[in-house]
Every structure is written in C-alpha cells, then in structure tokens.
Design a protein around this motif. Structure first.
Motif, PDB file in Angstrom:
ATOM      1  N   LEU A 141       0.828  -1.215   0.000  1.00  0.00           N
ATOM      2  CA  LEU A 141       0.000   0.000   0.000  1.00  0.00           C
ATOM      3  C   LEU A 141       0.861   1.263   0.000  1.00  0.00           C
ATOM      4  O   LEU A 141       0.475   2.286  -0.567  1.00  0.00           O
ATOM      5  CB  LEU A 141      -0.952  -0.009   1.204  1.00  0.00           C
ATOM      6  N   ALA A 142       2.053   1.163   0.611  1.00  0.00           N
ATOM      7  CA  ALA A 142       2.938   2.333   0.667  1.00  0.00           C
ATOM      8  C   ALA A 142       3.408   2.736  -0.736  1.00  0.00           C
ATOM      9  O   ALA A 142       3.771   3.885  -0.977  1.00  0.00           O
ATOM     10  CB  ALA A 142       4.138   2.040   1.567  1.00  0.00           C
ATOM     11  N   LEU A 143       3.409   1.785  -1.682  1.00  0.00           N
ATOM     12  CA  LEU A 143       3.804   2.107  -3.059  1.00  0.00           C
ATOM     13  C   LEU A 143       2.737   2.975  -3.745  1.00  0.00           C
ATOM     14  O   LEU A 143       3.032   3.698  -4.705  1.00  0.00           O
ATOM     15  CB  LEU A 143       3.956   0.827  -3.897  1.00  0.00           C
ATOM     16  N   GLY A 144       1.504   2.880  -3.236  1.00  0.00           N
ATOM     17  CA  GLY A 144       0.337   3.476  -3.889  1.00  0.00           C
ATOM     18  C   GLY A 144       0.536   4.877  -4.426  1.00  0.00           C
ATOM     19  O   GLY A 144       0.343   5.127  -5.630  1.00  0.00           O
ATOM     20  N   PRO A 145       0.931   5.818  -3.573  1.00  0.00           N
ATOM     21  CA  PRO A 145       1.014   7.203  -4.034  1.00  0.00           C
ATOM     22  C   PRO A 145       2.029   7.410  -5.163  1.00  0.00           C
ATOM     23  O   PRO A 145       2.014   8.448  -5.831  1.00  0.00           O
ATOM     24  CB  PRO A 145       1.474   7.964  -2.779  1.00  0.00           C
ATOM     25  N   ASN A 146       2.921   6.442  -5.371  1.00  0.00           N
ATOM     26  CA  ASN A 146       3.966   6.623  -6.381  1.00  0.00           C
ATOM     27  C   ASN A 146       3.811   5.700  -7.591  1.00  0.00           C
ATOM     28  O   ASN A 146       4.747   5.567  -8.390  1.00  0.00           O
ATOM     29  CB  ASN A 146       5.344   6.381  -5.744  1.00  0.00           C
ATOM     30  N   LEU A 147       2.675   5.082  -7.750  1.00  0.00           N
ATOM     31  CA  LEU A 147       2.530   4.116  -8.843  1.00  0.00           C
ATOM     32  C   LEU A 147       2.091   4.748 -10.162  1.00  0.00           C
ATOM     33  O   LEU A 147       2.150   4.106 -11.208  1.00  0.00           O
ATOM     34  CB  LEU A 147       1.548   3.008  -8.441  1.00  0.00           C
ATOM     35  N   SER A 148       1.632   5.987 -10.106  1.00  0.00           N
ATOM     36  CA  SER A 148       1.214   6.631 -11.350  1.00  0.00           C
ATOM     37  C   SER A 148       1.493   8.126 -11.280  1.00  0.00           C
ATOM     38  O   SER A 148       0.793   8.857 -10.572  1.00  0.00           O
ATOM     39  CB  SER A 148      -0.285   6.361 -11.581  1.00  0.00           C
ATOM     40  N   HIS A 149       2.541   8.552 -11.987  1.00  0.00           N
ATOM     41  CA  HIS A 149       2.924   9.963 -12.052  1.00  0.00           C
ATOM     42  C   HIS A 149       2.998  10.399 -13.511  1.00  0.00           C
ATOM     43  O   HIS A 149       3.187   9.577 -14.402  1.00  0.00           O
ATOM     44  CB  HIS A 149       4.296  10.184 -11.402  1.00  0.00           C
ATOM     45  N   ARG A 150       2.955  11.699 -13.715  1.00  0.00           N
ATOM     46  CA  ARG A 150       3.034  12.264 -15.054  1.00  0.00           C
ATOM     47  C   ARG A 150       4.398  11.989 -15.707  1.00  0.00           C
ATOM     48  O   ARG A 150       4.486  11.766 -16.909  1.00  0.00           O
ATOM     49  CB  ARG A 150       2.789  13.774 -14.922  1.00  0.00           C
ATOM     50  N   SER A 151       5.432  12.000 -14.867  1.00  0.00           N
ATOM     51  CA  SER A 151       6.797  11.844 -15.402  1.00  0.00           C
ATOM     52  C   SER A 151       7.428  10.547 -14.918  1.00  0.00           C
ATOM     53  O   SER A 151       7.195  10.122 -13.789  1.00  0.00           O
ATOM     54  CB  SER A 151       7.675  13.000 -14.919  1.00  0.00           C
ATOM     55  N   PRO A 152       8.282   9.931 -15.779  1.00  0.00           N
ATOM     56  CA  PRO A 152       9.025   8.750 -15.331  1.00  0.00           C
ATOM     57  C   PRO A 152       9.990   9.131 -14.200  1.00  0.00           C
ATOM     58  O   PRO A 152      10.369  10.296 -14.082  1.00  0.00           O
ATOM     59  CB  PRO A 152       9.828   8.329 -16.566  1.00  0.00           C
ATOM     60  N   ALA A 153      10.397   8.170 -13.414  1.00  0.00           N
ATOM     61  CA  ALA A 153      11.331   8.428 -12.309  1.00  0.00           C
ATOM     62  C   ALA A 153      12.652   8.948 -12.871  1.00  0.00           C
ATOM     63  O   ALA A 153      13.055   8.595 -13.990  1.00  0.00           O
ATOM     64  CB  ALA A 153      11.549   7.141 -11.530  1.00  0.00           C
ATOM     65  N   GLN A 154      13.310   9.736 -12.040  1.00  0.00           N
ATOM     66  CA  GLN A 154      14.534  10.426 -12.465  1.00  0.00           C
ATOM     67  C   GLN A 154      15.614   9.452 -12.956  1.00  0.00           C
ATOM     68  O   GLN A 154      16.333   9.732 -13.904  1.00  0.00           O
ATOM     69  CB  GLN A 154      15.062  11.231 -11.280  1.00  0.00           C
ATOM     70  N   ARG A 155      15.685   8.245 -12.328  1.00  0.00           N
ATOM     71  CA  ARG A 155      16.773   7.309 -12.656  1.00  0.00           C
ATOM     72  C   ARG A 155      16.733   6.856 -14.116  1.00  0.00           C
ATOM     73  O   ARG A 155      17.711   6.346 -14.634  1.00  0.00           O
ATOM     74  CB  ARG A 155      16.737   6.098 -11.720  1.00  0.00           C
ATOM     75  N   TYR A 156      15.613   7.037 -14.802  1.00  0.00           N
ATOM     76  CA  TYR A 156      15.529   6.612 -16.202  1.00  0.00           C
ATOM     77  C   TYR A 156      16.052   7.673 -17.168  1.00  0.00           C
ATOM     78  O   TYR A 156      16.173   7.403 -18.372  1.00  0.00           O
ATOM     79  CB  TYR A 156      14.084   6.223 -16.544  1.00  0.00           C
ATOM     80  N   GLY A 157      16.324   8.866 -16.639  1.00  0.00           N
ATOM     81  CA  GLY A 157      16.948   9.906 -17.452  1.00  0.00           C
ATOM     82  C   GLY A 157      16.100  10.387 -18.613  1.00  0.00           C
ATOM     83  O   GLY A 157      16.634  10.828 -19.644  1.00  0.00           O
ATOM     84  N   VAL A 158      14.778  10.291 -18.492  1.00  0.00           N
ATOM     85  CA  VAL A 158      13.901  10.746 -19.579  1.00  0.00           C
ATOM     86  C   VAL A 158      13.575  12.222 -19.371  1.00  0.00           C
ATOM     87  O   VAL A 158      13.070  12.603 -18.325  1.00  0.00           O
ATOM     88  CB  VAL A 158      12.593   9.916 -19.594  1.00  0.00           C
TER      89      VAL A 158
END
Ligand code: NAP
Length: 266
Positions: free
Chosen positions: A246-263
């Motif tokens: 459940l703790a993953l919940g707030p971070n499972l759908s964002h407008r931008s990919p995570a920073q580590r992917y360098g997009v």
C-alpha cells in the motif's frame, strides 16, 4: 442442532480440498451442490454426507473446461436463490517448466483456474448481491506470493485468483457479500499426481492435510480474513507485506518517469 444456512456450491468437490469443504460445510448446516467431472466419486460422497449429516446433497456433473457445462453451472449460480456460498475450488497445477510444458495443457489450466473461476464468481456475485448476502471463497495458492516455486502458468493463474479476489472483495463488501481468498501451501491431495510430482517427493514438514487446511481456512473466514494463509504463523507478516504494497500506492502513477531513467519531460 445446526441452523440451515442455504446451499453451498463447491467446485472440484470429488476429491481433496473440495471434498473436505463439502464435509465441513454440511456439518455447519449447509445443504450442498457438489460439482466435478467424476460422477461416481461425487455420488459416493453425497451418499455418505447425506447419511452422516442429514443435509440435502445434490450432484451436478460438469467439466468446467467445456463451455456448455460451464454455462450450466453459471446459470445455476446466478438463478438459484437457495445458494448462499460458493467455493471456487476446482483447479489444476503443473510442476514442469513452461518450456517443457504442452501448450494445450497450459490453455486448459488457464481455462479452469482463471476463466471458469471468474465466470462462476461473477454469476454467484450477481445472485448474492441481489439477495444482499452471500459468501464467495476462492482457492488460490501460496505460489501467488512465490511465483518461482512451480510452473509459471500455474503461479500466474493463482496470482490472478488473489488479485481478482481482493478486487472483488473491495467491490462487494458494502453489498452484504463476503469474499475470502485462501492460499494453501503444499496440501496432501491428488493435485500433485495430476501436476506431475507425487506429494511424497516433498519435505514432510511442508505438507498439510486437506482437513487441517480447510479447518484453518474456515476459521480464517469466521475471523473475517480477506486473505487466509493457513501455514503462516504470524499474521503480522502478512499485515507488513500489505502495508509495504500500500505504501507504493502514491507513487505508482505519475506524469513523469522516475529520475533514474533519465527521460527528459520538459
Ligand atoms: P485435487 O484433489 O486434484 O482436486 C481437484 C478437483 O478439481 C477435483 O475434484 C477434480 O475433480 C476437479 N476438477 C479438475 N478439473 C476439472 C474440470 N475440468 N471441471 C470440473 N472439475 C475439475 O486437488 P486439490 O489439492 O484438492 O485442489 C483444489 C484446489 O486447491 C485447486 O484449485 C488447487 O490449485 C488448489 N491448491 C492445491 C494445493 C495442493 O498442494 N494440493 C496447494 C495450493 C492450492 P474431477 O477430476 O472429478 O473433475
């Protein structure tokens, strides 16, 4: 003297876990509808349970991999207002790896473990919601949490059962319908012979009897558990697992990919 509780329809009632559910639910005061392919076994069990418990026990022979038979059981579940409980138990497994498996057998497994279970759950849910009461028990497996243990299609089918059950529980909880998913570990039944490895090849310390499994699962149901793992010693371990998910919940759908992917998204 037990109070009548309506009818429990149990799929895969001709052996193993399903046959024990039949016994325990009859003792609890349910009348029974037993479903499987092996008519002789079903009738033998029905005769014994009728005489032991004085409950009504009906036998419906059906191969849930055949569309017409599945439709017949769906219709029964949807229309028969006497039914107040479904044990969606019929299932098959495999121990061979995917590459060593026959593709048609994998199809049949998905058809039974996923498609038939889903259609029967939907039919029962419609009936139960209309009555404002009912209980749906889906038999999953611990391989839902440990997908590398057995055949990947089997593990995937049981992960489906768990996810589907939890979603259904969420959808139906305010409509008077109880949904429980049971995650057995190794249980001493013919499942293992069908799956291609006799249960005697496994460490004894891992093997539960079908009787103990079902008694624990029904105790879990009475405790109000949505997910019952009969072997798990400490229920806090499951609570911690759920909390982490459940703790993953707030971070499972964002407008931008995570920073580590360098997009770059500017
Ligand atoms: P089992 O003794 O082999 O029982 C399987 C039941 O499913 C039998 O009654 C069989 O009856 C029925 N069945 C199989 N194919 C069917 C079909 N096409 N249409 C209708 N019924 C069918 O094994 P079990 O251990 O009791 O398995 C019950 C459930 O527990 C399964 O969902 C299994 O995945 C799950 N489970 C078992 C274990 C274990 O270690 N045993 C562990 C985790 C989960 P007929 O042959 O008469 O049709």
């Amino acid at each position: 003297m037990t109070q009548p509780k309506g009818y429990a329809l149990i799929t895969g009632a001709s052996s193993g876990i399903g046959a024990v559910y039949a016994n325990r639910l009859a003792q609890q005061g349910y009348d029974l509808i037993l479903v499987a392919r092996n008519q002789q076994r079903l009738e033998h069990l029905a005769k014994r349970l009728k005489s032991d418990t004085q409950r009504n026990v009906e036998v419906v022979v059906a191969d849930l991999n055949l569309a017409a038979d599945l439709a017949r059981i769906e219709q029964l579940l949807q229309d028969d207002s006497r039914i107040s409980l479904l044990v969606n138990n019929a299932g098959v497994g495999a121990t061979a790896s995917l590459l060593e498996s026959d593709a048609d057998k994998m199809d049949a497994m998905i058809l039974l473990n996923v498609l038939a279970l889903t259609r029967l759950a939907k039919a029962a849910a419609a009936n139960f919601v209309a009555q404002g009461r009912g209980t749906l028990i889906n038999i999953g497996s611990i391989v839902a949490l440990a997908p590398t243990l057995l055949n990947g299609v089997y593990g995937g089918s049981k992960a489906y059962v768990q996810a589907f059950s939890e979603s259904l529980e969420h959808e139906l909880k305010d409509k008077g319908v109880t949904v429980q998913v049971v995650l057995p570990g190794v249980t001493a039944t013919e499942f293992w012979d069908v799956a291609g490895l006799a249960v005697t090849n496994l460490p004894e310390a891992m093997i539960m009897t079908a009787e103990h499994l079902v008694d624990a699962a029904l105790a879990g149901l009475a405790l109000g558990e949505k997910v019952t793992i009969p072997s798990l010693p400490d229920s806090q371990d499951w609570a911690a697992y759920e909390a982490a998910r459940l703790a993953l919940g707030p971070n499972l759908s964002h407008r931008s990919p995570a920073q580590r992917y360098g997009v770059t998204t500017a």
